[in-house]
Design a protein around this motif. Structure first.
Motif, PDB file in Angstrom:
ATOM      1  N   HIS A 194      16.573  -1.217   5.383  1.00 17.51           N
ATOM      2  CA  HIS A 194      17.223  -2.469   5.784  1.00 17.51           C
ATOM      3  C   HIS A 194      16.410  -3.235   6.822  1.00 17.51           C
ATOM      4  CE1 HIS A 194      20.375   0.484   4.595  1.00 17.51           C
ATOM      5  NE2 HIS A 194      20.727  -0.528   3.838  1.00 17.51           N
ATOM      6  N   ALA A 195      15.341  -2.630   7.334  1.00 19.36           N
ATOM      7  CA  ALA A 195      14.488  -3.295   8.323  1.00 19.36           C
ATOM      8  C   ALA A 195      13.137  -2.597   8.352  1.00 19.36           C
ATOM      9  CB  ALA A 195      15.130  -3.263   9.705  1.00 19.36           C
ATOM     10  N   LEU A 196      12.142  -3.342   8.837  1.00 21.88           N
ATOM     11  CA  LEU A 196      10.768  -2.845   8.933  1.00 21.88           C
ATOM     12  C   LEU A 196      10.281  -3.029  10.362  1.00 21.88           C
ATOM     13  CD1 LEU A 196       7.914  -2.108   7.728  1.00 21.88           C
ATOM     14  CD2 LEU A 196       7.672  -4.552   7.220  1.00 21.88           C
ATOM     15  N   THR A 197       9.738  -1.975  10.955  1.00 17.16           N
ATOM     16  CA  THR A 197       9.070  -2.109  12.243  1.00 17.16           C
ATOM     17  C   THR A 197       7.575  -2.015  11.999  1.00 17.16           C
ATOM     18  OG1 THR A 197       9.150   0.272  12.748  1.00 17.16           O
ATOM     19  CG2 THR A 197      11.004  -1.080  13.484  1.00 17.16           C
ATOM     20  N   LEU A 198       6.851  -2.927  12.628  1.00 21.84           N
ATOM     21  CA  LEU A 198       5.431  -3.068  12.335  1.00 21.84           C
ATOM     22  C   LEU A 198       4.664  -3.225  13.639  1.00 21.84           C
ATOM     23  CD1 LEU A 198       3.367  -3.554   9.998  1.00 21.84           C
ATOM     24  CD2 LEU A 198       3.816  -5.993  10.313  1.00 21.84           C
ATOM     25  N   THR A 199       3.650  -2.392  13.846  1.00 20.29           N
ATOM     26  CA  THR A 199       2.864  -2.463  15.079  1.00 20.29           C
ATOM     27  C   THR A 199       1.377  -2.649  14.811  1.00 20.29           C
ATOM     28  OG1 THR A 199       2.796  -0.037  15.134  1.00 20.29           O
ATOM     29  CG2 THR A 199       4.512  -1.110  16.437  1.00 20.29           C
ATOM     30  N   SER A 200       1.022  -3.018  13.580  1.00 15.03           N
ATOM     31  CA  SER A 200      -0.390  -3.181  13.247  1.00 15.03           C
ATOM     32  C   SER A 200      -0.541  -4.137  12.067  1.00 15.03           C
ATOM     33  CB  SER A 200      -1.019  -1.833  12.900  1.00 15.03           C
ATOM     34  OG  SER A 200      -2.245  -1.996  12.222  1.00 15.03           O
ATOM     35  N   SER A 201      -1.382  -5.156  12.229  1.00 14.32           N
ATOM     36  CA  SER A 201      -1.680  -6.060  11.115  1.00 14.32           C
ATOM     37  C   SER A 201      -2.415  -5.320  10.000  1.00 14.32           C
ATOM     38  CB  SER A 201      -2.527  -7.227  11.616  1.00 14.32           C
ATOM     39  OG  SER A 201      -1.832  -7.991  12.573  1.00 14.32           O
ATOM     40  N   GLU A 202      -3.340  -4.455  10.385  1.00 13.21           N
ATOM     41  CA  GLU A 202      -4.086  -3.683   9.393  1.00 13.21           C
ATOM     42  C   GLU A 202      -3.150  -2.794   8.584  1.00 13.21           C
ATOM     43  OE1 GLU A 202      -7.664  -0.309   9.222  1.00 13.21           O
ATOM     44  OE2 GLU A 202      -7.079  -1.206  11.137  1.00 13.21           O
ATOM     45  N   GLY A 203      -2.169  -2.194   9.268  1.00 18.88           N
ATOM     46  CA  GLY A 203      -1.211  -1.351   8.578  1.00 18.88           C
ATOM     47  C   GLY A 203      -0.393  -2.129   7.559  1.00 18.88           C
ATOM     48  N   LEU A 204      -0.004  -3.349   7.905  1.00  9.57           N
ATOM     49  CA  LEU A 204       0.732  -4.178   6.953  1.00  9.57           C
ATOM     50  C   LEU A 204      -0.114  -4.439   5.708  1.00  9.57           C
ATOM     51  CD1 LEU A 204       3.228  -5.836   6.251  1.00  9.57           C
ATOM     52  CD2 LEU A 204       2.181  -7.777   7.430  1.00  9.57           C
ATOM     53  N   ASP A 205      -1.381  -4.773   5.904  1.00 12.33           N
ATOM     54  CA  ASP A 205      -2.279  -5.005   4.765  1.00 12.33           C
ATOM     55  C   ASP A 205      -2.379  -3.760   3.887  1.00 12.33           C
ATOM     56  OD1 ASP A 205      -2.758  -7.563   5.662  1.00 12.33           O
ATOM     57  OD2 ASP A 205      -4.659  -7.063   6.623  1.00 12.33           O
ATOM     58  N   ASN A 206      -2.474  -2.593   4.523  1.00  6.83           N
ATOM     59  CA  ASN A 206      -2.587  -1.343   3.764  1.00  6.83           C
ATOM     60  C   ASN A 206      -1.376  -1.124   2.863  1.00  6.83           C
ATOM     61  OD1 ASN A 206      -5.034  -0.741   4.966  1.00  6.83           O
ATOM     62  ND2 ASN A 206      -4.163   0.666   6.469  1.00  6.83           N
ATOM     63  N   LEU A 207      -0.177  -1.335   3.411  1.00  7.98           N
ATOM     64  CA  LEU A 207       1.036  -1.091   2.632  1.00  7.98           C
ATOM     65  C   LEU A 207       1.209  -2.140   1.532  1.00  7.98           C
ATOM     66  CD1 LEU A 207       3.579   0.017   5.380  1.00  7.98           C
ATOM     67  CD2 LEU A 207       2.256   1.443   3.811  1.00  7.98           C
ATOM     68  N   CYS A 208       0.918  -3.396   1.839  1.00  6.54           N
ATOM     69  CA  CYS A 208       1.040  -4.446   0.820  1.00  6.54           C
ATOM     70  C   CYS A 208       0.121  -4.170  -0.368  1.00  6.54           C
ATOM     71  CB  CYS A 208       0.727  -5.810   1.430  1.00  6.54           C
ATOM     72  SG  CYS A 208       1.988  -6.437   2.570  1.00  6.54           S
ATOM     73  N   ALA A 209      -1.062  -3.635  -0.076  1.00  2.00           N
ATOM     74  CA  ALA A 209      -2.032  -3.364  -1.136  1.00  2.00           C
ATOM     75  C   ALA A 209      -1.557  -2.266  -2.085  1.00  2.00           C
ATOM     76  CB  ALA A 209      -3.379  -2.986  -0.527  1.00  2.00           C
ATOM     77  N   LEU A 210      -0.607  -1.445  -1.638  1.00  2.00           N
ATOM     78  CA  LEU A 210      -0.134  -0.332  -2.453  1.00  2.00           C
ATOM     79  C   LEU A 210       0.976  -0.727  -3.421  1.00  2.00           C
ATOM     80  CD1 LEU A 210       0.103   2.400   0.351  1.00  2.00           C
ATOM     81  CD2 LEU A 210      -1.670   2.220  -1.407  1.00  2.00           C
ATOM     82  N   LEU A 211       1.563  -1.913  -3.230  1.00  2.00           N
ATOM     83  CA  LEU A 211       2.782  -2.274  -3.954  1.00  2.00           C
ATOM     84  C   LEU A 211       2.508  -3.226  -5.108  1.00  2.00           C
ATOM     85  CD1 LEU A 211       5.069  -2.893  -0.838  1.00  2.00           C
ATOM     86  CD2 LEU A 211       4.973  -0.835  -2.263  1.00  2.00           C
ATOM     87  N   ASP A 212       3.308  -3.092  -6.182  1.00  2.00           N
ATOM     88  CA  ASP A 212       3.233  -4.080  -7.252  1.00  2.00           C
ATOM     89  C   ASP A 212       4.022  -5.327  -6.844  1.00  2.00           C
ATOM     90  OD1 ASP A 212       5.985  -3.650  -7.737  1.00  2.00           O
ATOM     91  OD2 ASP A 212       5.592  -2.221  -9.350  1.00  2.00           O
TER      92      ASP A 212
END
Length: 266
Positions: A194-212
């Motif tokens: 229901h929510a996302l905590t994010l502490t790294s721009s690089e980490g966001l890019d990594n996860l987005c790259a994994l998803l369809d």
């Protein structure tokens, strides 16, 4: 008259009961935030967005460890830098001034035996460090900065402009997670987050790259809580609507509490 036993009363529900919150920090660092969320009855969902590894080559790190007395000031940019960059505690010079960008990194240093750590009083970042009076007039001061490979160079550049002689030590490296995709997709498709905590721009890019495309759309729809304007700007560029908070753990939790309290009242 009916007497209700307290023993049979349902336990009180915390303010985040039933809320699944994705924690994207590296595995070891996720535990602290996850514990705080669990106290509030939230369900932490730990999906590390970055894997932290030791440096491929320790030559520079070992050389700096052997010559710590040559420096006047040491700066650790993160808890990762502490974990991978601190030498044995009994080798740390007592007169080496030590700085950290925030309380989390400072606490990690204290846990290793390095005390009297200075932190900013304004914002918990490089800009906050640069506002400290101890780092304003640095003519000839020798500074070592412990950071990860490929870190930003703004801090060193500013310190050099103030007269310091700066040495960088890249004491850890980051890698994209290899097995997070299936777990994240499952969580999103089953609507457990229901929510996302994010502490790294690089980490966001990594996860987005994994998803369809479908899972990415679900991911972008989550209320996203970030501790810093730079991360917020990057999240917006990636199609998220970040909610910027002040500070790391305390700020993220305060933002979550406020958001879901308002959501409940709608």
């Amino acid at each position: 008259m009916t007497i209700h036993s307290l023993e049979n009363a349902p336990p009180p529900r915390g303010p985040l009961a039933g809320i699944g919150i994705i924690v994207t920090r590296p595995a070891r660092q996720a535990a602290g935030l996850a514990r705080q969320l669990a106290v509030l009855d939230a369900t932490p969902i730990i999906i590390p967005a970055i894997v932290i590894l030791p440096p491929a080559n320790r030559t520079v790190l070992d050389r700096v460890h052997a010559t710590l007395t040559d420096f006047d000031i040491a700066i650790f940019v993160s808890a990762n830098a502490v974990e991978y960059g601190v030498p044995p505690p009994d080798t740390w010079p007592a007169d080496l001034q030590t700085f950290a960008p925030g309380p989390g990194t400072a606490a990690a240093l204290v846990a290793t035996g390095i005390e009297d750590v200075r932190i900013p009083t304004t914002t918990f970042d490089s800009e906050g460090l640069l506002s400290l009076p101890e780092l304003r007039d640095l003519d000839g001061e020798r500074i070592v900065i412990f950071r990860g490979e490929g870190g930003r160079g703004d801090l060193a550049e500013s310190l050099r402009h103030r007269g310091a002689v700066v040495t960088y030590v890249e004491c850890y490296r980051r890698a994209a997670p290899a097995v997070a995709a299936a777990g994240l997709s499952e969580v999103l498709r089953e609507q457990r987050a229901h929510a996302l905590t994010l502490t790294s721009s690089e980490g966001l890019d990594n996860l987005c790259a994994l998803l369809d495309a479908g899972d990415l759309k679900r991911f972008q729809a989550l209320p996203t809580f970030v501790p810093h304007p730079r991360i917020a700007d990057h999240a917006r560029e990636r199609g998220f609507a970040p909610i910027e908070t002040s500070g790391a753990d305390a700020g993220l939790i305060a933002g979550l509490l406020e958001w879901f309290a308002q959501a409940e009242g709608r």
